[in-house]
Design a protein around this motif. Sequence first.
Motif, PDB file in Angstrom:
ATOM      1  N   THR A 245       0.854  -1.182   0.000  1.00  0.00           N
ATOM      2  CA  THR A 245       0.000   0.000   0.000  1.00  0.00           C
ATOM      3  C   THR A 245       0.890   1.231   0.000  1.00  0.00           C
ATOM      4  OG1 THR A 245      -1.933   1.056   0.986  1.00  0.00           O
ATOM      5  CG2 THR A 245      -0.224   0.293   2.487  1.00  0.00           C
ATOM      6  N   ARG A 247       0.898   5.864   0.685  1.00  0.00           N
ATOM      7  CA  ARG A 247       0.212   7.055   1.167  1.00  0.00           C
ATOM      8  C   ARG A 247       1.143   8.257   1.090  1.00  0.00           C
ATOM      9  NH1 ARG A 247      -3.088   7.646   6.926  1.00  0.00           N
ATOM     10  NH2 ARG A 247      -4.186   9.593   6.412  1.00  0.00           N
ATOM     11  N   HIS A 379      -5.404  -2.058   2.544  1.00  0.00           N
ATOM     12  CA  HIS A 379      -4.956  -0.666   2.480  1.00  0.00           C
ATOM     13  C   HIS A 379      -5.446   0.139   3.681  1.00  0.00           C
ATOM     14  CE1 HIS A 379      -4.078  -0.436  -2.136  1.00  0.00           C
ATOM     15  NE2 HIS A 379      -3.442  -1.417  -1.529  1.00  0.00           N
ATOM     16  N   HIS A 467      -4.501   9.177  -0.473  1.00  0.00           N
ATOM     17  CA  HIS A 467      -4.501   7.781  -0.951  1.00  0.00           C
ATOM     18  C   HIS A 467      -5.675   7.449  -1.874  1.00  0.00           C
ATOM     19  CE1 HIS A 467      -3.933   3.413  -0.905  1.00  0.00           C
ATOM     20  NE2 HIS A 467      -5.236   3.332  -0.702  1.00  0.00           N
ATOM     21  N   CYS A 471      -5.696   5.752  -5.745  1.00  0.00           N
ATOM     22  CA  CYS A 471      -5.669   4.289  -5.696  1.00  0.00           C
ATOM     23  C   CYS A 471      -6.878   3.732  -6.453  1.00  0.00           C
ATOM     24  CB  CYS A 471      -5.677   3.813  -4.246  1.00  0.00           C
ATOM     25  SG  CYS A 471      -5.764   2.014  -4.067  1.00  0.00           S
TER      26      CYS A 471
END
Length: 543
Positions: A245, A247, A379, A467, A471
């Motif tokens: 993941t 960020r 995530h 994020h 995503c």
Amino acid sequence: MCSLRALSAAAGGVPAAAGLKKSGPISVSVPAQVQNCAVPDFRKAAVALRVWIERGGGGGGRGARSSSAVHATLQSRGTDEEKIEEEKEEERSRSRFNWTTNWYPVIPVADFDKAVPYPFHILGRKVVIWCDKEGQFHCLLDACPHRLAPLSEGRVDEAGCIQCSYHGWSFRGDGSCAKIPQAKPEGAQARACEQTRAQAVALPLLVKQGILFIWPDESSPELARRTPPPTASCVEGEGWCAVETFRDMCYGFDTGMENLVDPAHIPVAHHMVNGGVLGKRSQATALDLEVKAEGPLGFSAEMKKAVGPPSIHTFDAPSRFTYEYELRNIKGARAATTTYCTPTQPGRCRIIVVNARNFMIGLSSGPAWWQIFPRWLDHQLMLNLLDGDASLLHEQERTLVEKSGNQPEAWAKAYFMPTTADRYVGAFRNWLIRHAGKGIGWAPGVDLNLPPLLEKKEDIMNRYSSHTQMCKVCSAALEKFKLARKLLFLVGLAALGVAAVLADPSSRIKAVIFAAISGAIGWWLGGWIQMFYYKGYNHARIP
């Protein structure tokens, strides 16, 4: 008497007096007429000396050397000195870290939306990444050479090129101009695409272990091809699963990397996150950390334990830190967490986390039919972790600048670190000062000042901007949650409408109950929807 040094220089037999001085005394026999020359005969004597040298004067007498021997000696000594200087420069180069000639992770490919251009910052430069029709990724500086409009505002055209949304100019992956709609089909305008000024700047890009990496130096594509990216540990091993993941964080690279190499903060800063899987405050304890080796490319270290083998930790400059450890309560269970910190802009960075393990593989997310655990939930659980210290790091960064007088090398005076638990932090800061130029190698022209302090935690821990919107997996999940909630409310309203016209009391009650359940589920989904925007973390309110 005329000087031999002056005669030699005038005759051209020796390159320079300075060269003689550096090489030391040289014994050369000369003819008597030269030794006894008067000052008025200086030029004649100089010519005679040169002729004598060229003929191998000295006759091989004791201490004599021919001109070729003299030059060979000087050349040999000069070559030795040049070699020593080259070796010193090579050593200095090895001790310096080059920020631009490295691979930096951008985003897991599984989270990349191939339908649209993707804007990104690397070392302060804005770039745009896109995927063509053949599935190949490309990267250009995010400025159209025509009128400098951002290419990331454009689209991927039918040919797989990126098209500027301002005037429709299109560019291939190598930066060459593919189309200028306004150019006439004949004459000089027809050849405008071929001109150097019509080309965009392309940067090397590659995919490894499912992660997209960028090389921020357009002038060294060959070096990029020879340099492997910093991949995650154990991911490609048989019997292992991994989930990634990312960020964007509201603190800079140095603050982010310092945080990632610090195992001591985990049980406190991430107290009871995700049910306490990473620990709780009461578990904070002394840590026996030892740096085994360090240099321009990072450091390797280990954390000793009372029971079992030590945990192995590695900082691979500039952006990767790896934890490898074994679980005592599960036989043969091993895990590795690889964290990346990519310098995007001053006061900003991107964190990428890769968690790999060789146990409980059935609970991992993935493409296989039996991997039912959703990737978006992986995530969100990791974002819960990153919430824990996001706010404090945002403010700590500014306090360090203030306390150190904005002098990176003064970090040790600003911090007080009396325990071995902080050794990794010290090792990282020392690397930054000794080998990395005392800070990040931002692109020329980048404003190095930190952005203003954000007062609201909602801004610092905003999940949507940091994020979700970038995503593909989480943005798709968010839209499905929104749609499900709308349908549940519509079904509930419809059930209430049916209840209003039903004559049978029992059927009417059932319809009302059904409407209530639909509304309750819709309300419950609201909490999940909110998770994609902001969840927050308040240490004072978590027991």
